[in-house]
Design a protein around this motif. Structure first.
Motif, PDB file in Angstrom:
ATOM      1  N   GLN A 178       0.841  -1.327  -0.019  1.00 36.57           N
ATOM      2  CA  GLN A 178      -0.201  -0.056   0.040  1.00 36.57           C
ATOM      3  C   GLN A 178       0.823   1.203  -0.037  1.00 36.57           C
ATOM      4  O   GLN A 178       0.639   2.332  -0.633  1.00 36.57           O
ATOM      5  CB  GLN A 178      -0.924   0.068   1.163  1.00 36.57           C
ATOM      6  CG  GLN A 178      -2.007  -1.112   1.215  1.00 36.57           C
ATOM      7  CD  GLN A 178      -3.032  -1.076   0.134  1.00 36.57           C
ATOM      8  OE1 GLN A 178      -3.257   0.045  -0.560  1.00 36.57           O
ATOM      9  NE2 GLN A 178      -3.277  -2.529  -0.519  1.00 36.57           N
ATOM     10  N   SER A 179       1.946   1.429   0.750  1.00 29.56           N
ATOM     11  CA  SER A 179       2.704   2.373   0.669  1.00 29.56           C
ATOM     12  C   SER A 179       3.684   2.707  -0.648  1.00 29.56           C
ATOM     13  O   SER A 179       4.063   3.837  -0.759  1.00 29.56           O
ATOM     14  CB  SER A 179       3.719   2.049   2.019  1.00 29.56           C
ATOM     15  OG  SER A 179       5.085   1.016   1.595  1.00 29.56           O
ATOM     16  N   LEU A 180       3.810   1.636  -1.472  1.00 31.14           N
ATOM     17  CA  LEU A 180       4.647   1.823  -2.675  1.00 31.14           C
ATOM     18  C   LEU A 180       3.633   2.302  -3.947  1.00 31.14           C
ATOM     19  O   LEU A 180       4.182   2.459  -4.921  1.00 31.14           O
ATOM     20  CB  LEU A 180       5.142   0.764  -2.992  1.00 31.14           C
ATOM     21  CG  LEU A 180       6.474   0.286  -1.594  1.00 31.14           C
ATOM     22  CD1 LEU A 180       6.958  -1.081  -2.460  1.00 31.14           C
ATOM     23  CD2 LEU A 180       7.571   1.272  -1.617  1.00 31.14           C
ATOM     24  N   ILE A 181       2.262   2.188  -3.542  1.00 35.78           N
ATOM     25  CA  ILE A 181       1.333   2.661  -4.585  1.00 35.78           C
ATOM     26  C   ILE A 181       1.684   4.018  -5.333  1.00 35.78           C
ATOM     27  O   ILE A 181       1.857   4.167  -6.475  1.00 35.78           O
ATOM     28  CB  ILE A 181      -0.024   2.639  -4.248  1.00 35.78           C
ATOM     29  CG1 ILE A 181      -0.410   1.210  -3.820  1.00 35.78           C
ATOM     30  CG2 ILE A 181      -0.810   3.233  -5.392  1.00 35.78           C
ATOM     31  CD1 ILE A 181      -1.875   0.972  -3.328  1.00 35.78           C
ATOM     32  N   HIS A 182       2.048   5.001  -4.450  1.00 42.60           N
ATOM     33  CA  HIS A 182       2.053   6.233  -4.964  1.00 42.60           C
ATOM     34  C   HIS A 182       3.503   6.664  -5.548  1.00 42.60           C
ATOM     35  O   HIS A 182       3.718   7.749  -5.552  1.00 42.60           O
ATOM     36  CB  HIS A 182       1.629   7.333  -3.841  1.00 42.60           C
ATOM     37  CG  HIS A 182       0.134   7.073  -3.495  1.00 42.60           C
ATOM     38  ND1 HIS A 182      -0.753   7.052  -4.169  1.00 42.60           N
ATOM     39  CD2 HIS A 182      -0.171   6.300  -2.183  1.00 42.60           C
ATOM     40  CE1 HIS A 182      -1.901   6.965  -3.586  1.00 42.60           C
ATOM     41  NE2 HIS A 182      -1.619   6.473  -2.297  1.00 42.60           N
ATOM     42  N   ILE A 183       4.495   5.735  -5.451  1.00 46.42           N
ATOM     43  CA  ILE A 183       5.696   6.004  -5.664  1.00 46.42           C
ATOM     44  C   ILE A 183       6.039   6.028  -7.446  1.00 46.42           C
ATOM     45  O   ILE A 183       5.258   5.253  -7.980  1.00 46.42           O
ATOM     46  CB  ILE A 183       6.681   4.964  -5.249  1.00 46.42           C
ATOM     47  CG1 ILE A 183       6.766   5.212  -4.053  1.00 46.42           C
ATOM     48  CG2 ILE A 183       8.132   5.082  -5.833  1.00 46.42           C
ATOM     49  CD1 ILE A 183       8.080   4.168  -3.259  1.00 46.42           C
ATOM     50  N   ARG A 184       6.427   7.190  -7.913  1.00 37.22           N
ATOM     51  CA  ARG A 184       6.796   7.192  -9.281  1.00 37.22           C
ATOM     52  C   ARG A 184       8.306   7.278  -9.677  1.00 37.22           C
ATOM     53  O   ARG A 184       9.069   8.148  -9.060  1.00 37.22           O
ATOM     54  CB  ARG A 184       5.986   8.571  -9.811  1.00 37.22           C
ATOM     55  CG  ARG A 184       4.323   8.395  -9.495  1.00 37.22           C
ATOM     56  CD  ARG A 184       3.812   7.478 -10.532  1.00 37.22           C
ATOM     57  NE  ARG A 184       2.334   7.648 -10.367  1.00 37.22           N
ATOM     58  CZ  ARG A 184       1.804   6.912  -9.550  1.00 37.22           C
ATOM     59  NH1 ARG A 184       2.472   5.946  -8.370  1.00 37.22           N
ATOM     60  NH2 ARG A 184       0.231   6.854  -9.580  1.00 37.22           N
ATOM     61  N   PRO A 185       8.543   6.887 -10.860  1.00 33.71           N
ATOM     62  CA  PRO A 185       7.689   5.989 -11.562  1.00 33.71           C
ATOM     63  C   PRO A 185       7.465   4.740 -10.954  1.00 33.71           C
ATOM     64  O   PRO A 185       7.864   4.219 -10.083  1.00 33.71           O
ATOM     65  CB  PRO A 185       8.762   5.765 -12.883  1.00 33.71           C
ATOM     66  CG  PRO A 185       9.881   5.930 -12.501  1.00 33.71           C
ATOM     67  CD  PRO A 185      10.039   6.920 -11.086  1.00 33.71           C
ATOM     68  N   ARG A 186       6.448   4.102 -11.685  1.00 37.18           N
ATOM     69  CA  ARG A 186       5.733   2.903 -10.884  1.00 37.18           C
ATOM     70  C   ARG A 186       6.745   1.857 -11.101  1.00 37.18           C
ATOM     71  O   ARG A 186       6.540   0.825 -10.069  1.00 37.18           O
ATOM     72  CB  ARG A 186       4.469   2.479 -11.782  1.00 37.18           C
ATOM     73  CG  ARG A 186       3.246   3.687 -11.419  1.00 37.18           C
ATOM     74  CD  ARG A 186       1.967   3.383 -12.295  1.00 37.18           C
ATOM     75  NE  ARG A 186       0.715   4.072 -11.823  1.00 37.18           N
ATOM     76  CZ  ARG A 186      -0.226   3.995 -12.379  1.00 37.18           C
ATOM     77  NH1 ARG A 186      -0.522   3.111 -12.981  1.00 37.18           N
ATOM     78  NH2 ARG A 186      -1.182   4.910 -12.341  1.00 37.18           N
TER      79      ARG A 186
END
Length: 434
Positions: A178-186
Motif C-alpha cells: 500500500q505504501s509503494l502505490i504512489h511512488i513514481r515512476p511505478r
C-alpha cells in the motif's frame, strides 16, 4: 631457465621445447590456469639463448619434439606443434609442472574472499530493510534495493519476517504494498516487489498474498522475473494437493485480505501453469474464474497460444469453440494464424479448413493471411480437392490467392480429373481480377 611473461596487448610468441609428450601435455594443461605464461629456453644447440622464438633460427627440420605457444592480445592461445628438437637436446620441465600444481592449489582460495564480501553486503542490506520496516519507513525500501548490488541473491532480504507470525507477515506485506502505490515512476519499486514475491512464494498457504504482489507488479507496467512461473506453479500445485482448493475459493481469499482479483493476475497464473506443461490445470483455472473475474480475450489467447505451441490440436479446437461459441469472444488475428500454423505443421490441415468455416459461421472475420496459410497447407499435403474448396470460399470473400498458388491449385485439380472445379475456379479468379 624459467621465466614468466607479463600480460600485454601486443602479440607474444614463446617456445616450449619438450622431449616428452606426456610432460608436454601436463605443462600445457596447467598453463591454462596461469595468470601469466611460463616458458623454457632450450639448450644452446636446440634454442640459442637470446634467439627470437619467431625467427628462423629455430629450424623445424632439426627439432623433432617441440611446440610453440602463441599468446595474443586478447588472451587467446594457440599451440602449434611444428618445431622439432635437435637429437640429444634435453630440458627440465618438472619445475614448470610443480608451479602449475601450486597455482591450482592457490586458485580456489580466491573466490572465498568474494564470498565474505558478498555475505557482509547481503547482511547489511537485510539489516537496513529490517530497520526500515521496524519504523514503518516503507518508502525507503526502493532506494535501499536499487542502491544494493546484492538484490536477487540468497538469502532473501525479507527472510527475517519468518520469525514473526503469519498474521504479522501478511500485515507487513500489505503495508509495504500500500505504501509503494504512489511512488513514481511505478517501476521504481520493482526490486522490492521481486524480492518480496520470491520470499512469499516460499511460505506455505501464501498463494493469495503472492497473487496480490503479482497484481501490483503487473499494474506497475512490469513483469515478474522469469523464475516466478516455476515458483507460482509449484505453490499452486502444493495448495491443490493439500486443500483441493478451487480457483473461485482462491480468489475469494484474495478479496478477504483486501485485494480485488482481476484478469491480469489470473492470466499470469494460467501462463505459469502452461510454461511447465500443466495444461489441464490451466484450463481449470480459466474455467473456474467465475463471475468475480470473467475470462477475456487474453485469457483464452494465452491458453490457446501455449496449446498451439505444444501442438495439442484437439484441445486447441475445443478452447476456440468455447471462446467463440460459449463466450462470444472474437480471437485476434495473431491467434488465428498461430492455430492454423500449428495445424499445418501437425499435418492436420483439414482441421484448419473446418476451423475457418466455423469461425465465419459465427461471424468472426478471417483475413487473407489465414486463407493463404490454409491453402498452402492443403497443397503441401496434396489435398487438391480441399485446396479447391478453400480457394472457392476464399474467392467468395473477395480474396485472390497469389499467382503461383492459383496455378498449383488449378493444375492439381486438372491432374486428378476435377476439371469442372478447376474451370469454376478460373472463372471466379477472372471475375475478381476484372
Amino acid at each position: 631457465m624459467l621465466r614468466s611473461l607479463r600480460h600485454s596487448h601486443c602479440s607474444t610468441v614463446t617456445a616450449v621445447v619438450a622431449s616428452s609428450r606426456y610432460l608436454k601435455r601436463r605443462v600445457f594443461s596447467h598453463l591454462k590456469v596461469f595468470d601469466s605464461f611460463y616458458f623454457l629456453e632450450a639448450a644452446p644447440a636446440a634454442f640459442p639463448i637470446g634467439a627470437d622464438a619467431s625467427s628462423s633460427s629455430v629450424d623445424s627440420r632439426r627439432s623433432p619434439n617441440s611446440a610453440v605457444l602463441v599468446r595474443k592480445g586478447q588472451g587467446q592461445t594457440k599451440l602449434v606443434d611444428n618445431l622439432r628438437h635437435k637429437p640429444g637436446a634435453s630440458i627440465q620441465l618438472e619445475r614448470a609442472v610443480e608451479l602449475a600444481d601450486l597455482e591450482r592449489v592457490r586458485r580456489p582460495t580466491t573466490p572465498s574472499k568474494f564470498s565474505v564480501v558478498h555475505s557482509a553486503s547481503q547482511k547489511c542490506l537485510e539489516e537496513s530493510v529490517q530497520a526500515a520496516i521496524k519504523v514503518k519507513n516503507y518508502q525507503k525500501l526502493p532506494e535501499l534495493f536499487n542502491d544494493s548490488k546484492e538484490v536477487g541473491r540468497n538469502p532473501n532480504p525479507f527472510s527475517f519476517l519468518s520469525r514473526v507470525s503469519d498474521t504479522e507477515q501478511i500485515n507487513v506485506v500489505d503495508e509495504i504494498l500500500q505504501s509503494l502505490i504512489h511512488i513514481r515512476p511505478r517501476s521504481r519499486p520493482l526490486a522490492v516487489y521481486s524480492s518480496l514475491l520470491s520470499y512469499v512464494l516460499e511460505i506455505q498457504n501464501s498463494l493469495p498474498l503472492a497473487l496480490a504482489i503479482i497484481q501490483r507488479i503487473l499494474r506497475s507496467g512490469c513483469l515478474p522475473v522469469p523464475q516466478t512461473h516455476l515458483l507460482l506453479s509449484k505453490a499452486w500445485a502444493e495448495r491443490r494437493r493439500q486443500k483441493s482448493t478451487s480457483v473461485s475459493a482462491l480468489l475469494l481469499e484474495m478479496e478477504l485480505i483486501g485485494y480485488t482479483p482481476d484478469c491480469g493476475t489470473c492470466n499470469y497464473l494460467i501462463l505459469s501453469l502452461c510454461r511447465i506443461d500443466q495444461f489441464q490445470e490451466a484450463v481449470d483455472v480459466l474455467r473456474g474464474m467465475g463471475k468475480a473475474c470473467i475470462p477475456d480475450v487474453d485469457s483464452y489467447g494465452i491458453l490457446i497460444g501455449e496449446l498451439s505451441e505444444a501442438r495439442k490440436i484437439r484441445e486447441v479446437v475445443e478452447m476456440v469453440m468455447e471462446m467463440v461459441g460459449g463466450h462470444g469472444l472474437s480471437p485476434r488475428k495473431e491467434m488465428v494464424l498461430k492455430v492454423l500454423g500449428a495445424m499445418r505443421t501437425n499435418r492436420e490441415i483439414w482441421r484448419a479448413a473446418e476451423l475457418i468455416e466455423y469461425l465465419e459461421s459465427e461471424g468472426v472475420h478471417v483475413d487473407f493471411e489465414a486463407y493463404e496459410l490454409a491453402l498452402e497447407g492443403c497443397l503441401e499435403d496434396r489435398r487438391c480437392v480441399l485446396a479447391g474448396k478453400v480457394a472457392v470460399r476464399m474467392a467468395g470473400r473477395g480474396f485472390i490467392p497469389y499467382i503461383a498458388v492459383r496455378q498449383r491449385v488449378v493444375e492439381g485439380l486438372v491432374a486428378i480429373g476435377e476439371a469442372e472445379l478447376a474451370s469454376t475456379l478460373r472463372q471466379r479468379f477472372a471475375d475478381l481480377c476484372s
